[in-house]
Design a protein around this motif. Structure first.
Motif, short mmCIF file in Angstrom:
data_model
loop_
_atom_site.label_atom_id
_atom_site.label_comp_id
_atom_site.label_asym_id
_atom_site.label_seq_id
_atom_site.Cartn_x
_atom_site.Cartn_y
_atom_site.Cartn_z
N ASP A 84 0.67 -1.15 -0.09
CA ASP A 84 -0.04 -0.25 -0.08
C ASP A 84 0.88 1.19 0.06
O ASP A 84 0.56 2.38 -0.75
N ALA A 141 -4.76 -0.13 -0.65
CA ALA A 141 -4.42 0.98 -1.92
C ALA A 141 -3.83 0.30 -3.09
O ALA A 141 -3.83 0.54 -4.26
N TRP A 156 -6.25 -0.81 -6.00
CA TRP A 156 -6.72 -0.02 -6.73
C TRP A 156 -6.63 -0.02 -8.24
O TRP A 156 -5.87 1.01 -8.79
N GLY A 157 -6.67 -1.19 -9.09
CA GLY A 157 -6.50 -1.10 -10.31
C GLY A 157 -4.99 -1.07 -10.92
O GLY A 157 -4.02 -1.60 -10.01
N GLN A 192 -4.27 4.04 -9.82
CA GLN A 192 -4.43 3.97 -8.72
C GLN A 192 -3.50 5.26 -7.78
O GLN A 192 -4.00 5.76 -7.06
N LYS A 213 -5.89 8.28 -8.90
CA LYS A 213 -6.89 8.20 -8.05
C LYS A 213 -6.81 8.70 -6.82
O LYS A 213 -7.53 9.46 -6.30
N PHE A 214 -5.91 7.94 -6.04
CA PHE A 214 -5.52 8.22 -4.60
C PHE A 214 -5.23 9.89 -4.38
O PHE A 214 -5.94 10.71 -3.48
N TRP A 264 -11.91 9.32 2.46
CA TRP A 264 -12.61 7.79 2.58
C TRP A 264 -12.21 7.26 3.72
O TRP A 264 -11.05 7.02 4.34
#
Length: 358
Positions: free
Chosen positions: A188, A329, A332-333, A338, A341-342, A352
């Motif tokens: 992550d 995390a 996430w794709g 990812q 996105k984050f 989140w």
């Protein structure tokens, strides 16, 4: 899930490195040695640490799985071909740190003892995990009762600000990234590289979480904890050290810091060191608090032998509106998507919140 059973080696020989405290053992065990531990419910971070240390085998005088709840700690070792053996708890003291032992046909032979040992394999893990799934609701009932009882007693502690030293890196209006040594923390953290480059958060390592930061090229600004699972090398990287003390002021980790000749301050607070890191960040005015490797659900605490999570419940309620939990995390794709996105989640202020209380 069905897994074919794998037999342990017919003969296992090697040097034993012994310590009842698995975290402490990981600081001095050498590659190719056999770990002798006393660890009920061997959890994933401990198993990952043993793997990174390059152990040849694990001998556990505790119950590798108690079947009170399901978990995958032993599986991590078995998948990598590291055999696990169990001995009676009373036999731990019969083996000496550094002695050479031999395991054959269910018998462990050392310098001064001959013991019965039992291989712990895939079949045992599967059986005990199934039992743990059935037992978990009952275990959870007692855990919840403990949590609510102590939460009521500790509630007033949230109204009293922490007594803190001056921080070398002020947190006010800054993003703070807290890294704890929970399951999946390495993956992550790696998934947040783009966020770290763009937001430049204050980096806080909670005990062994500081090692995770250093392993990926970061230098923590703060290291918080009782200092039982962070390496000597990481303690010397120049981070400000805050030793977590009990509410009465006793700080078990302070002696180690003194032996290393390092400067530190103590901070007294109830709960876990992760709770302290979150609360400190909140009280110091952090704009957002991102956490990696968090311990936020009952099984996280049961694997550590804790009967409840009162402090974590209260601290999460306190900081929840600023908290972004990055657990998972890495899933996430694609890596590129990812990371962006984050960053978008953080920069847009969409917090989140993942917690066991929703």
């Amino acid at each position: 899930m069905r897994i074919n059973n794998v037999r342990a080696a017919a003969v296992m020989e090697g040097v034993v490195r012994a310590d009842r405290n698995t975290k402490r053992l990981l600081r001095h065990i050498r590659r190719g040695e056999i770990a002798l531990i006393c660890h009920d419910d061997l959890d994933e971070p401990a198993a990952e640490g043993l793997l990174r240390s390059g152990v040849k085998a694990v001998i556990n005088s505790g119950r590798t799985m108690t079947s009170a709840f399901p978990h995958d700690g032993p599986l991590l070792l078995l998948r990598e071909g590291i055999p696990i053996y169990e001995i009676d708890e009373s036999s731990f003291e019969l083996l000496q740190d550094g002695e050479r032992i031999r395991i054959r046909d269910g018998t462990l032979t050392g310098l001064h003892a001959e013991l019965v040992c039992y291989p712990f394999g895939y079949e045992e893990w599967e059986r005990l995990k199934r039992t743990g799934e059935r037992m978990y609701p009952l275990t959870l009932l007692g855990f919840a009762e403990n949590t609510l009882h102590y939460a009521a007693n500790e509630l007033n502690s949230l109204t009293r600000p922490l007594t803190l030293p001056e921080l070398n890196n002020p947190l006010e209006t800054r993003d703070v990234l807290v890294v704890s040594r929970g399951s999946g923390c390495r993956e992550d953290l790696a998934a947040l590289r783009h966020y770290i480059r763009s937001a430049k958060p204050v980096l806080v390592g909670v005990d062994g979480g500081a090692d995770v930061l250093v392993s990926q090229g970061y230098v923590p600004d703060l290291i918080i904890g009782d200092m039982d699972s962070v390496s000597d090398q990481t303690l010397r990287v120049g981070a400000q050290l805050l030793v977590h003390a009990y509410p009465d002021g006793w700080a078990p980790g302070l002696e180690r810091i003194r032996q290393l000749g390092l400067a530190s301050d103590t901070v007294a607070a109830p709960g876990t060191s992760e709770d302290l890191a979150l609360r400190l960040s909140y009280e110091q005015g952090a704009a957002r608090i991102v956490i990696v490797g968090s311990h936020s659900e009952p099984i996280d605490f049961l694997k550590k032998g804790r009967a409840g999570m009162a402090s974590t419940l209260l601290v999460r309620m306190l900081v929840g509106h600023k908290l972004i939990d990055a657990k998972g995390a890495s899933l996430w794709g694609s890596k590129k998507s990812q990371l962006h996105k984050f960053a978008a989640i953080v920069e847009g202020g969409a917090l989140w919140r993942t917690s066991p209380y929703r």
